[in-house]
Design an enzyme around this catalytic site. Structure first.
Site, short mmCIF file in Angstrom:
data_model
loop_
_atom_site.label_atom_id
_atom_site.label_comp_id
_atom_site.label_asym_id
_atom_site.label_seq_id
_atom_site.Cartn_x
_atom_site.Cartn_y
_atom_site.Cartn_z
N THR A 186 -21.15 106.56 35.69
CA THR A 186 -20.24 105.60 35.04
C THR A 186 -18.95 106.32 34.65
O THR A 186 -18.98 107.51 34.36
CB THR A 186 -20.94 105.04 33.80
OG1 THR A 186 -22.01 104.22 34.23
CG2 THR A 186 -20.01 104.22 32.92
N ARG A 214 -28.57 91.83 35.89
CA ARG A 214 -28.66 92.73 34.72
C ARG A 214 -27.25 93.25 34.37
O ARG A 214 -26.53 93.72 35.21
CB ARG A 214 -29.59 93.90 35.05
CG ARG A 214 -29.71 94.96 33.93
CD ARG A 214 -28.80 96.14 34.16
NE ARG A 214 -29.02 97.23 33.22
CZ ARG A 214 -28.18 98.24 33.05
NH1 ARG A 214 -27.07 98.32 33.74
NH2 ARG A 214 -28.44 99.20 32.18
N THR A 237 -21.35 106.52 27.98
CA THR A 237 -22.09 106.47 29.23
C THR A 237 -23.52 106.92 28.99
O THR A 237 -23.76 107.85 28.22
CB THR A 237 -21.44 107.35 30.32
OG1 THR A 237 -22.29 107.34 31.48
CG2 THR A 237 -21.24 108.79 29.87
N GLY A 238 -24.47 106.24 29.63
CA GLY A 238 -25.87 106.60 29.45
C GLY A 238 -26.75 105.40 29.72
O GLY A 238 -26.31 104.41 30.30
N GLY A 240 -28.06 102.16 29.56
CA GLY A 240 -27.39 101.01 28.95
C GLY A 240 -28.21 100.26 27.91
O GLY A 240 -27.68 99.85 26.87
N1 ASP Z 1 -24.39 102.67 30.94
C1 ASP Z 1 -24.50 102.36 32.33
C2 ASP Z 1 -25.47 101.21 32.48
O1 ASP Z 1 -26.54 101.25 31.91
C3 ASP Z 1 -25.00 103.50 33.15
C4 ASP Z 1 -24.33 104.81 32.87
O2 ASP Z 1 -23.51 104.94 31.97
O3 ASP Z 1 -24.60 105.74 33.60
O4 ASP Z 1 -25.18 100.30 33.19
#
Ligand code: ASP
Length: 325
Positions: A186, A214, A237-238, A240
Protein backbone atom coordinates in the site's frame (compact mmCIF):
# COMPACT_ATOMS: atom_id res chain seq x y z
CA UNK A 1 7.37 27.27 7.02
CA UNK A 2 9.69 24.74 5.39
CA UNK A 3 7.83 22.20 3.26
CA UNK A 4 8.06 18.51 4.11
CA UNK A 5 6.80 15.40 2.35
CA UNK A 6 6.91 11.83 3.65
CA UNK A 7 5.80 8.74 1.74
CA UNK A 8 5.50 5.05 2.56
CA UNK A 9 5.40 2.07 0.26
CA UNK A 10 3.79 -0.50 2.51
CA UNK A 11 4.79 -2.53 5.56
CA UNK A 12 5.35 -6.25 6.10
CA UNK A 13 7.72 -8.95 4.92
CA UNK A 14 9.20 -7.08 1.99
CA UNK A 15 11.34 -9.57 0.10
CA UNK A 16 14.95 -8.56 -0.63
CA UNK A 17 14.36 -8.45 -4.36
CA UNK A 18 11.63 -5.85 -3.91
CA UNK A 19 13.58 -3.45 -1.68
CA UNK A 20 15.48 -1.58 -4.40
CA UNK A 21 12.48 -1.02 -6.72
CA UNK A 22 10.56 0.28 -3.73
CA UNK A 23 13.34 2.65 -2.70
CA UNK A 24 13.63 3.94 -6.27
CA UNK A 25 9.88 4.42 -6.54
CA UNK A 26 9.52 6.18 -3.21
CA UNK A 27 12.41 8.54 -4.02
CA UNK A 28 10.76 9.39 -7.33
CA UNK A 29 7.45 10.06 -5.58
CA UNK A 30 9.06 12.24 -2.93
CA UNK A 31 10.89 14.28 -5.56
CA UNK A 32 7.63 14.86 -7.42
CA UNK A 33 5.76 15.92 -4.30
CA UNK A 34 8.62 18.10 -3.07
CA UNK A 35 8.86 19.86 -6.44
CA UNK A 36 5.23 20.91 -6.08
CA UNK A 37 5.75 21.99 -2.48
CA UNK A 38 8.75 24.10 -3.48
CA UNK A 39 6.89 25.76 -6.35
CA UNK A 40 4.34 26.63 -3.70
CA UNK A 41 1.56 27.26 -6.18
CA UNK A 42 -1.72 25.43 -6.58
CA UNK A 43 -1.62 24.13 -10.16
CA UNK A 44 -5.11 22.62 -10.24
CA UNK A 45 -7.42 25.27 -8.79
CA UNK A 46 -9.76 22.61 -7.39
CA UNK A 47 -7.23 21.66 -4.70
CA UNK A 48 -7.62 23.43 -1.35
CA UNK A 49 -3.88 23.56 -0.67
CA UNK A 50 -0.47 22.92 -2.17
CA UNK A 51 -0.03 20.11 0.38
CA UNK A 52 -3.13 18.32 -0.94
CA UNK A 53 -1.88 18.59 -4.50
CA UNK A 54 1.58 17.37 -3.52
CA UNK A 55 0.36 14.22 -1.75
CA UNK A 56 -1.91 13.39 -4.68
CA UNK A 57 0.98 13.74 -7.12
CA UNK A 58 3.29 11.61 -4.96
CA UNK A 59 0.72 8.84 -4.58
CA UNK A 60 0.01 8.92 -8.30
CA UNK A 61 3.70 8.20 -8.99
CA UNK A 62 3.58 5.20 -6.65
CA UNK A 63 0.31 3.92 -8.14
CA UNK A 64 1.95 3.78 -11.56
CA UNK A 65 4.76 1.45 -10.45
CA UNK A 66 4.58 -2.32 -10.26
CA UNK A 67 6.62 -2.34 -7.05
CA UNK A 68 3.57 -1.21 -5.09
CA UNK A 69 0.15 -2.59 -4.31
CA UNK A 70 -1.87 0.32 -5.70
CA UNK A 71 -2.99 1.37 -9.17
CA UNK A 72 -1.00 -0.77 -11.61
CA UNK A 73 0.37 -3.59 -9.48
CA UNK A 74 -2.65 -3.80 -7.20
CA UNK A 75 -3.20 -7.27 -5.80
CA UNK A 76 -6.16 -9.29 -7.07
CA UNK A 77 -9.47 -10.32 -5.53
CA UNK A 78 -10.59 -13.93 -5.20
CA UNK A 79 -12.05 -13.49 -8.69
CA UNK A 80 -8.76 -12.29 -10.13
CA UNK A 81 -9.77 -8.64 -10.56
CA UNK A 82 -8.34 -5.35 -9.32
CA UNK A 83 -10.52 -3.42 -6.86
CA UNK A 84 -8.87 -0.35 -5.38
CA UNK A 85 -9.40 1.83 -2.32
CA UNK A 86 -8.02 5.36 -1.89
CA UNK A 87 -8.57 8.30 0.44
CA UNK A 88 -7.30 11.85 0.86
CA UNK A 89 -7.76 14.44 3.58
CA UNK A 90 -6.52 17.97 4.05
CA UNK A 91 -6.06 19.74 7.33
CA UNK A 92 -7.28 23.28 6.69
CA UNK A 93 -11.01 22.61 6.22
CA UNK A 94 -10.93 18.92 7.21
CA UNK A 95 -11.97 18.18 3.63
CA UNK A 96 -11.96 14.48 2.80
CA UNK A 97 -12.64 12.31 -0.23
CA UNK A 98 -12.49 8.57 -0.73
CA UNK A 99 -13.35 5.71 -3.05
CA UNK A 100 -13.72 2.04 -2.17
CA UNK A 101 -13.78 -0.95 -4.49
CA UNK A 102 -13.26 1.18 -7.58
CA UNK A 103 -12.29 -0.66 -10.78
CA UNK A 104 -10.87 0.24 -14.18
CA UNK A 105 -9.24 3.57 -13.36
CA UNK A 106 -5.50 4.12 -13.58
CA UNK A 107 -5.21 6.30 -10.48
CA UNK A 108 -7.73 5.79 -7.71
CA UNK A 109 -6.18 8.69 -5.78
CA UNK A 110 -7.22 11.10 -8.54
CA UNK A 111 -10.82 9.99 -8.13
CA UNK A 112 -10.60 10.33 -4.33
CA UNK A 113 -9.19 13.85 -4.80
CA UNK A 114 -12.09 14.70 -7.11
CA UNK A 115 -14.52 13.45 -4.47
CA UNK A 116 -12.85 15.80 -1.98
CA UNK A 117 -12.59 18.75 -4.37
CA UNK A 118 -15.74 18.51 -6.47
CA UNK A 119 -18.40 16.59 -4.59
CA UNK A 120 -20.61 17.44 -1.65
CA UNK A 121 -20.14 13.83 -0.53
CA UNK A 122 -17.12 12.22 1.07
CA UNK A 123 -17.05 8.56 0.04
CA UNK A 124 -18.22 6.58 -2.99
CA UNK A 125 -18.01 2.79 -3.25
CA UNK A 126 -18.27 0.19 -6.00
CA UNK A 127 -20.33 1.01 -9.06
CA UNK A 128 -21.15 4.45 -7.64
CA UNK A 129 -17.45 5.28 -7.38
CA UNK A 130 -17.01 4.40 -11.04
CA UNK A 131 -20.07 6.38 -12.02
CA UNK A 132 -18.67 9.38 -10.15
CA UNK A 133 -15.29 8.94 -11.88
CA UNK A 134 -17.04 8.92 -15.24
CA UNK A 135 -18.96 12.08 -14.35
CA UNK A 136 -15.59 13.74 -13.73
CA UNK A 137 -14.24 12.56 -17.10
CA UNK A 138 -11.71 10.21 -15.53
CA UNK A 139 -10.83 7.85 -18.39
CA UNK A 140 -11.79 4.20 -18.02
CA UNK A 141 -8.98 1.70 -18.56
CA UNK A 142 -9.27 -2.06 -18.99
CA UNK A 143 -9.12 -4.17 -15.86
CA UNK A 144 -6.39 -6.24 -17.53
CA UNK A 145 -4.13 -3.20 -17.89
CA UNK A 146 -3.93 -2.91 -14.10
CA UNK A 147 -2.85 -6.53 -13.50
CA UNK A 148 0.87 -6.99 -13.00
CA UNK A 149 2.62 -10.36 -13.42
CA UNK A 150 3.57 -10.17 -9.76
CA UNK A 151 -0.05 -9.77 -8.63
CA UNK A 152 -1.15 -12.64 -10.87
CA UNK A 153 1.52 -14.93 -9.37
CA UNK A 154 0.52 -13.88 -5.86
CA UNK A 155 -3.09 -14.88 -6.50
CA UNK A 156 -1.98 -18.24 -7.90
CA UNK A 157 -0.01 -18.83 -4.72
CA UNK A 158 -2.99 -17.76 -2.65
CA UNK A 159 -5.26 -20.21 -4.46
CA UNK A 160 -2.76 -23.01 -3.87
CA UNK A 161 -2.12 -21.91 -0.34
CA UNK A 162 -3.33 -25.15 1.21
CA UNK A 163 -0.30 -26.68 -0.49
CA UNK A 164 2.24 -24.24 0.85
CA UNK A 165 3.46 -23.56 4.33
CA UNK A 166 3.05 -20.32 6.16
CA UNK A 167 6.57 -19.30 5.25
CA UNK A 168 6.93 -16.27 3.11
CA UNK A 169 8.32 -17.19 -0.25
CA UNK A 170 11.07 -14.79 -1.25
CA UNK A 171 9.10 -14.08 -4.38
CA UNK A 172 6.06 -13.17 -2.33
CA UNK A 173 5.28 -9.57 -1.79
CA UNK A 174 1.53 -9.54 -1.74
CA UNK A 175 -0.24 -10.06 1.56
CA UNK A 176 -2.22 -13.24 1.84
CA UNK A 177 -5.60 -12.95 3.51
CA UNK A 178 -5.72 -14.68 6.85
CA UNK A 179 -1.99 -14.52 7.45
CA UNK A 180 -0.89 -12.14 10.12
CA UNK A 181 2.48 -11.81 8.49
CA UNK A 182 2.88 -11.21 4.81
CA UNK A 183 4.09 -8.28 2.90
CA UNK A 184 2.10 -5.48 1.53
CA UNK A 185 2.68 -2.53 -0.72
CA UNK A 186 0.00 0.00 0.00
CA UNK A 187 1.21 3.53 -0.65
CA UNK A 188 0.72 6.82 1.13
CA UNK A 189 2.00 10.37 1.42
CA UNK A 190 1.75 13.17 3.98
CA UNK A 191 2.87 16.75 3.46
CA UNK A 192 3.27 20.14 5.08
CA UNK A 193 3.30 23.08 2.68
CA UNK A 194 4.88 26.50 3.08
CA UNK A 195 1.54 27.95 4.19
CA UNK A 196 1.38 25.53 7.11
CA UNK A 197 -1.30 23.28 5.60
CA UNK A 198 -1.23 19.55 6.08
CA UNK A 199 -2.59 16.77 3.83
CA UNK A 200 -2.51 12.98 3.71
CA UNK A 201 -3.32 10.45 0.97
CA UNK A 202 -3.35 6.63 0.94
CA UNK A 203 -4.05 4.15 -1.88
CA UNK A 204 -4.16 0.36 -2.14
CA UNK A 205 -5.29 -2.74 -3.98
CA UNK A 206 -6.01 -4.33 -0.61
CA UNK A 207 -5.17 -7.95 0.13
CA UNK A 208 -4.51 -10.81 -2.28
CA UNK A 209 -7.55 -13.04 -2.62
CA UNK A 210 -9.81 -10.61 -0.76
CA UNK A 211 -13.51 -11.24 -1.14
CA UNK A 212 -15.20 -9.18 -3.80
CA UNK A 213 -16.48 -5.94 -2.27
CA UNK A 214 -14.14 -6.00 0.73
CA UNK A 215 -12.96 -2.50 1.60
CA UNK A 216 -10.10 -2.07 4.04
CA UNK A 217 -8.86 0.76 6.21
CA UNK A 218 -6.97 2.66 3.52
CA UNK A 219 -9.76 4.98 2.32
CA UNK A 220 -11.43 5.31 5.71
CA UNK A 221 -11.00 8.59 7.58
CA UNK A 222 -9.27 8.05 10.91
CA UNK A 223 -8.13 4.53 10.00
CA UNK A 224 -5.94 4.71 6.88
CA UNK A 225 -5.80 8.47 6.40
CA UNK A 226 -6.19 11.58 8.51
CA UNK A 227 -5.15 15.25 8.45
CA UNK A 228 -5.84 18.18 10.71
CA UNK A 229 -3.74 21.36 10.74
CA UNK A 230 -4.08 21.36 14.52
CA UNK A 231 -2.37 18.00 14.91
CA UNK A 232 -0.83 16.02 12.04
CA UNK A 233 -1.23 14.44 8.61
CA UNK A 234 -1.11 10.65 8.84
CA UNK A 235 -1.08 7.75 6.38
CA UNK A 236 -1.08 4.15 7.58
CA UNK A 237 -0.44 0.73 6.10
CA UNK A 238 -1.01 -2.76 7.44
CA UNK A 239 -3.69 -5.33 8.06
CA UNK A 240 -6.80 -3.31 7.22
CA UNK A 241 -9.26 -5.02 9.53
CA UNK A 242 -6.98 -4.25 12.50
CA UNK A 243 -6.36 -0.64 11.49
CA UNK A 244 -10.09 -0.13 11.09
CA UNK A 245 -10.99 -1.57 14.46
CA UNK A 246 -8.24 0.32 16.28
CA UNK A 247 -8.89 3.54 14.31
CA UNK A 248 -5.14 3.91 14.06
CA UNK A 249 -4.73 7.19 12.16
CA UNK A 250 -7.06 9.12 14.44
CA UNK A 251 -5.53 7.47 17.49
CA UNK A 252 -2.09 8.65 16.37
CA UNK A 253 -3.38 12.22 15.92
CA UNK A 254 -4.81 12.18 19.43
CA UNK A 255 -1.41 11.28 20.82
CA UNK A 256 0.15 14.13 18.83
CA UNK A 257 -2.51 16.51 20.21
CA UNK A 258 -1.57 15.43 23.72
CA UNK A 259 2.03 16.43 23.02
CA UNK A 260 3.61 13.05 22.29
CA UNK A 261 6.62 13.03 19.98
CA UNK A 262 5.76 11.86 16.47
CA UNK A 263 7.35 8.41 16.60
CA UNK A 264 6.01 7.76 20.09
CA UNK A 265 2.50 8.72 18.95
CA UNK A 266 2.66 6.14 16.17
CA UNK A 267 4.17 3.49 18.41
CA UNK A 268 1.49 3.94 21.06
CA UNK A 269 -1.30 3.54 18.51
CA UNK A 270 0.34 0.45 17.00
CA UNK A 271 0.86 -1.02 20.48
CA UNK A 272 -2.81 -0.45 21.25
CA UNK A 273 -3.81 -2.16 18.02
CA UNK A 274 -1.50 -5.11 18.61
CA UNK A 275 -2.74 -5.63 22.16
CA UNK A 276 -6.43 -5.20 21.49
CA UNK A 277 -7.00 -6.69 18.05
CA UNK A 278 -3.63 -7.98 16.80
CA UNK A 279 -2.20 -7.09 13.42
CA UNK A 280 0.85 -5.29 12.18
CA UNK A 281 1.84 -2.42 9.95
CA UNK A 282 3.09 1.13 10.23
CA UNK A 283 2.46 4.79 9.60
CA UNK A 284 4.08 8.03 8.54
CA UNK A 285 3.15 11.49 9.76
CA UNK A 286 4.12 15.13 9.66
CA UNK A 287 2.99 17.78 12.11
CA UNK A 288 2.35 21.46 11.52
CA UNK A 289 5.73 22.28 13.04
CA UNK A 290 7.38 19.94 10.53
CA UNK A 291 8.12 17.04 12.89
CA UNK A 292 8.26 13.76 11.02
CA UNK A 293 7.14 10.36 12.34
CA UNK A 294 8.00 7.03 10.71
CA UNK A 295 7.29 3.86 12.73
CA UNK A 296 6.19 0.27 12.15
CA UNK A 297 5.78 -2.97 14.05
CA UNK A 298 6.12 -5.29 11.05
CA UNK A 299 9.46 -6.58 9.76
CA UNK A 300 9.99 -3.83 7.24
CA UNK A 301 8.31 -0.68 5.98
CA UNK A 302 9.38 1.35 2.98
CA UNK A 303 9.59 5.08 3.62
CA UNK A 304 11.15 8.24 2.19
CA UNK A 305 10.96 11.91 2.98
CA UNK A 306 12.26 15.26 1.81
CA UNK A 307 12.91 18.42 3.78
CA UNK A 308 15.62 21.08 3.82
CA UNK A 309 16.79 20.00 0.37
CA UNK A 310 17.69 16.45 1.53
CA UNK A 311 16.03 13.18 0.62
CA UNK A 312 16.08 10.35 3.17
CA UNK A 313 14.83 6.82 2.61
CA UNK A 314 14.94 3.29 3.94
CA UNK A 315 13.17 -0.02 4.40
CA UNK A 316 14.89 -1.51 7.44
CA UNK A 317 15.09 -0.38 11.02
CA UNK A 318 17.99 2.04 11.69
CA UNK A 319 18.50 2.53 7.95
CA UNK A 320 18.71 6.05 6.53
CA UNK A 321 19.95 6.69 3.00
CA UNK A 322 20.63 10.40 2.82
CA UNK A 323 21.10 12.27 -0.45
CA UNK A 324 20.56 15.75 -1.80
CA UNK A 325 17.34 16.23 -3.64
N1 ASP B 1 -4.29 -1.64 4.64
C1 ASP B 1 -4.39 -2.31 3.38
C2 ASP B 1 -5.68 -3.11 3.37
O1 ASP B 1 -5.93 -3.83 4.31
C3 ASP B 1 -3.26 -3.23 3.10
C4 ASP B 1 -1.90 -2.65 3.37
O2 ASP B 1 -1.76 -1.55 3.88
O3 ASP B 1 -0.94 -3.31 3.05
O4 ASP B 1 -6.39 -3.06 2.42
Amino acid sequence: MKPVIVVHGGAGEISDSRVQPKLDGMRKAVREGYRILQQNQILDADFPSVAAEAVTAAVRVLEDLEAFNAGYGSVLTEDGEVEMDAGIMEGKNLAYGAVGGIVKVKNAIDVAAKVMNKSEHCFFAGAGANRFAESQHVPEVSGESLKSPFAIRALERFRNSENITNEIDDADEAPIVGKKEGSRGTVGAVALDAHGHLAAATSTGGLTGKLVGRIGDTPVIGAGVYADNDSAAISTTGLGESFLRALVARRISEHVEKGEKSNVAIKRALDFMEQRVGGDGGAVLVTQSGDIGIEWNSTRMGWAYACNGRLHSGCNRHEDFDESI
